[in-house]
Design an enzyme around this catalytic site. Structure first.
Site, mmCIF file in Angstrom:
data_model
loop_
_atom_site.group_PDB
_atom_site.id
_atom_site.type_symbol
_atom_site.label_atom_id
_atom_site.label_comp_id
_atom_site.label_asym_id
_atom_site.label_seq_id
_atom_site.Cartn_x
_atom_site.Cartn_y
_atom_site.Cartn_z
ATOM 1 N N GLU A 115 1.579 0.443 7.187
ATOM 2 C CA GLU A 115 1.288 1.091 5.904
ATOM 3 C C GLU A 115 -0.216 1.279 5.770
ATOM 4 O O GLU A 115 -0.997 0.727 6.554
ATOM 5 C CB GLU A 115 1.837 0.241 4.747
ATOM 6 C CG GLU A 115 3.358 0.157 4.771
ATOM 7 C CD GLU A 115 3.944 -0.534 3.561
ATOM 8 O OE1 GLU A 115 3.224 -1.262 2.864
ATOM 9 O OE2 GLU A 115 5.149 -0.348 3.318
ATOM 10 N N HIS A 243 0.263 3.842 -7.428
ATOM 11 C CA HIS A 243 0.877 4.210 -6.155
ATOM 12 C C HIS A 243 0.742 5.711 -6.015
ATOM 13 O O HIS A 243 1.074 6.449 -6.946
ATOM 14 C CB HIS A 243 2.343 3.793 -6.080
ATOM 15 C CG HIS A 243 2.841 3.769 -4.670
ATOM 16 N ND1 HIS A 243 3.058 4.916 -3.949
ATOM 17 C CD2 HIS A 243 3.101 2.740 -3.830
ATOM 18 C CE1 HIS A 243 3.454 4.589 -2.734
ATOM 19 N NE2 HIS A 243 3.485 3.276 -2.628
ATOM 20 N N ARG A 291 -4.617 2.966 -0.621
ATOM 21 C CA ARG A 291 -3.937 3.617 -1.748
ATOM 22 C C ARG A 291 -4.873 4.249 -2.772
ATOM 23 O O ARG A 291 -4.579 5.303 -3.313
ATOM 24 C CB ARG A 291 -3.096 2.584 -2.487
ATOM 25 C CG ARG A 291 -1.860 2.304 -1.755
ATOM 26 C CD ARG A 291 -0.998 1.366 -2.512
ATOM 27 N NE ARG A 291 0.155 1.122 -1.653
ATOM 28 C CZ ARG A 291 1.062 0.208 -1.871
ATOM 29 N NH1 ARG A 291 0.972 -0.552 -2.927
ATOM 30 N NH2 ARG A 291 2.069 0.061 -1.052
ATOM 31 N N HIS A 352 1.342 1.015 -10.592
ATOM 32 C CA HIS A 352 2.219 0.329 -9.644
ATOM 33 C C HIS A 352 2.008 -1.178 -9.598
ATOM 34 O O HIS A 352 2.962 -1.943 -9.547
ATOM 35 C CB HIS A 352 1.959 0.930 -8.262
ATOM 36 C CG HIS A 352 2.838 0.418 -7.180
ATOM 37 N ND1 HIS A 352 4.204 0.503 -7.242
ATOM 38 C CD2 HIS A 352 2.552 -0.176 -5.979
ATOM 39 C CE1 HIS A 352 4.733 -0.013 -6.148
ATOM 40 N NE2 HIS A 352 3.752 -0.447 -5.380
ATOM 41 N N ARG A 387 -5.399 -4.117 -3.843
ATOM 42 C CA ARG A 387 -4.401 -4.831 -3.025
ATOM 43 C C ARG A 387 -4.044 -4.038 -1.768
ATOM 44 O O ARG A 387 -3.798 -2.835 -1.819
ATOM 45 C CB ARG A 387 -3.130 -5.019 -3.854
ATOM 46 C CG ARG A 387 -1.970 -5.572 -3.075
ATOM 47 C CD ARG A 387 -0.710 -5.565 -3.907
ATOM 48 N NE ARG A 387 -0.173 -4.241 -4.048
ATOM 49 C CZ ARG A 387 1.094 -3.895 -3.759
ATOM 50 N NH1 ARG A 387 1.929 -4.803 -3.307
ATOM 51 N NH2 ARG A 387 1.517 -2.678 -3.942
#
Ligand SMILES: Cc1cc2nc3c(=O)[nH]c(=O)nc-3n(C[C@H](O)[C@H](O)[C@H](O)COP(=O)(O)OP(=O)(O)OC[C@H]3O[C@@H](n4cnc5c(N)ncnc54)[C@H](O)[C@@H]3O)c2cc1C
Length: 532
Positions: A115, A243, A291, A352, A387
């Site tokens: 990811e 997100h 992200r 998110h 994060r």
């Protein structure tokens, strides 16, 4: 009611801890509270998976540590990052021993996904419903423990401290103590007190503060708001992760369906309405940039093109593999007329994950005695300003384990407080209309999305503050007059959380990680946490 261990929340953080304390102390009572159904949690909706260094031939702890630190943009606590990455592997193995199944290659090795922000393939997953599999495993394990009582539909109103015994408690009061909680038991429709020796706050996130979020309706930041009211320490609330790719459905707001980052990990490409693969203009890592960068790039493309979404193109991907890895996403898209092998998926960013929360030390202690915190409501120092994907399930397991170890040291020296007064509802009456709550909630979500979203500036934050003041004043007045209900308490909690986000955003006079303020360029050197 009295209980030795009280657990607020039945997601991965609460259930992991409950299981451990119950098994270690079979003679002691463990009570888990949850405000709706036990499996209605953020945990259940996790798709992508859990990060862990499982393949030491290709991966290493130092690479996972480095990826986490880079994503956190200077605000991670390195020691905490090392703890989570190194201890995380044991926690994953434990979860597997309790019955969780992760996808494997035909030869038996784990299928490890990749990811954004991860330099190696290290995401264990169960198709695209990893969280559901974890929640199932933990709830089944809980059922086997006879000393655990799980109470659904039991809304925690406040944690009980010396304040409820009539003492003045301020932020500088030393040794604020938690004696348990007041709850609105929706089964008996009564406000009850639950006295506990040790409590764990595992009440999850706060995505519902925003108009569009991947979080379910329970994610209203109750835990953070309660601790703030009890004068406990809260940190880093400005770092809200959006997100980049929630499924865009015209007219659908509130709980948006997530298109996991793993789809981009497997080759999905973001395109604007002109069909351009725009990520290469924003970051060398293109679609697999962290992200915050991807979310801002999408936000910018939406503004440039005047649209409410961009596209995620999966048409070139191996259809069989897509179906095998993402059956849930495939089915959801098909249900609204999108065949991912032929059509592009409309996506837009949605709130998110909350990186900040109740400040804890490396054993999960909060600033309030006998109160631990774990999971999304906690701020352990792992995530810093952003994060890294799939690190949160891992963090919850590691800190619930550590909180359990610390609780074992304390439990025999703590006694029930027998002097807790009943809840005082004097002067309140039944509400005669709900519109005062529902309209304020709409206003709150709108102002947070429009003024305190992905891109912020000082004027927007000031405006948000002024509007929040009014909502706060009106809601507190309502709270004094009418009987408490989950709707009223959630609104009140969300206003508190919104205030904490705005206040922290105002204090941070720089752009860093998820906090992007156009009035302050990125500077690089201011590296402190915002503590409220
Ligand atoms: C769509 C989605 C996808 C995600 N994907 C991933 C992923 O792939 N990998 C990853 O690592 N993370 C992912 N995350 C984040 C991760 O799922 C969460 O951070 C994590 O599950 C939080 O767990 P938790 O135990 O802290 O809280 P939750 O699982 O949210 O549980 C909160 C619990 O607290 C209870 N509660 C709250 N307030 C009260 C109250 N007042 N009274 C009583 N009970 C209360 C709720 O009822 C619930 O039981 C995802 C999140 C979402 C929403």
């Amino acid at each position: 009611m009295q209980t030795d261990f009280l657990v607020i929340g039945s997601g991965i953080a609460g259930l992991t801890y409950a299981l451990k304390v119950a098994e270690a102390c079979p003679g002691k009572k463990v009570t888990i509270l949850t405000k709706t159904q036990s499996d209605e949690t953020n945990t259940k909706y996790a798709q992508g998976g859990i990060a862990g260094v499982m393949d030491l031939d290709h991966d290493s702890f130092s690479k996972h540590i480095e990826d986490t630190l880079i994503s956190g943009d200077g605000l991670c606590n390195r020691r905490i990052v090392e703890i989570v990455v190194k201890e995380g592997v044991q926690r994953i193995e434990e979860l597997i021993s309790w019955g969780a199944e992760f996808d494997k290659e035909p030869e038996g090795d784990f299928k490890l996904g990749k990811e954004g922000g991860h330099s190696e393939n290290r995401i264990l997953h169960h198709k695209d419903i990893t969280g559901k599999e974890m929640e199932r495993t933990l709830l089944e394990a809980i059922k086997k423990c006879s000393n655990i009582q799980l109470i659904n539909h039991c809304f925690v109103l406040d944690i009980i401290t010396q304040h409820h015994l009539g003492y003045l408690v301020t932020k500088s009061t030393p040794d604020i103590e938690c004696y348990g909680v007041y709850v609105l038991n929706l089964n008996s429709k009564k406000i009850e007190k639950i006295v506990a020796k040790i409590s764990l706050l595992a009440a999850g996130g706060n995505g519902q503060v925003y108009r569009s979020t991947t979080n379910p309706a329970i994610a209203t930041g109750d835990g953070v708001a309660m601790v703030y009211r009890a004068k406990g320490r809260i940190e880093n609330m400005e770092f809200i992760q959006f997100h980049p790719t929630a499924l865009y459905e015209a007219g659908i707001r509130g709980h948006s369906f997530l298109i996991t980052e793993a789809v981009r990990g497997d080759g999905g490409i973001l395109r604007n309405p002109k069909g351009e693969a725009f990520m290469e203009r924003y970051d060398v890592r293109k679609d697999l940039a962290p992200r915050d960068i991807v979310a801002r790039a999408i936000d910018s493309e939406m503004k440039i093109n005047g649209t409410e979404f961009v596209y995620l193109d999966c048409r070139h991907m191996d259809h069989e593999k897509f179906l095998e890895h993402f059956p849930n996403i495939y089915a959801k898209c098909l249900s609204i007329g999108i065949d991912v092998s032929k059509d592009m998926i409309p996506v837009s960013p949605a709130a998110h994950y909350s990186c900040g929360g109740v400040k804890t030390d490396e054993w999960g202690h909060t600033s309030i005695k006998n109160l631990f915190a774990s999971g999304e409501c906690a701020s352990t120092g792992l995530h810093g300003a952003n994060r890294l994907a799939s690190n949160s399930l891992l963090e919850a397991m590691v800190f619930s384990h550590r909180s359990y170890l610390a609780a074992m040291q304390d439990i025999e020296s703590i006694f029930f407080n027998d002097h807790i007064p009943d809840w005082n509802a004097a002067g309140t009456t039944a509400p005669n209309e709900m519109i005062l709550i529902t309209q304020s909630l709409k206003e709150l979500k709108l102002l947070m999305s429009d003024y305190v979203g992905i891109v912020r500036n000082n004027e927007r934050l000031q405006r948000a503050n002024r509007r929040l003041d009014l909502l706060h004043e009106e809601t507190e007045s309502l709270y004094q007059r009418i009987e408490v209900s989950p709707q009223l308490c959630e609104l009140r909690n969300m206003i508190t959380v919104a205030y904490l986000i705005v206040k922290s955003a105002e204090l941070r006079k720089e752009s860093r990680g998820l906090h992007f303020n156009t009035d302050y360029p990125y500077q690089g050197e201011i590296l402190q946490n915002t503590i409220l």
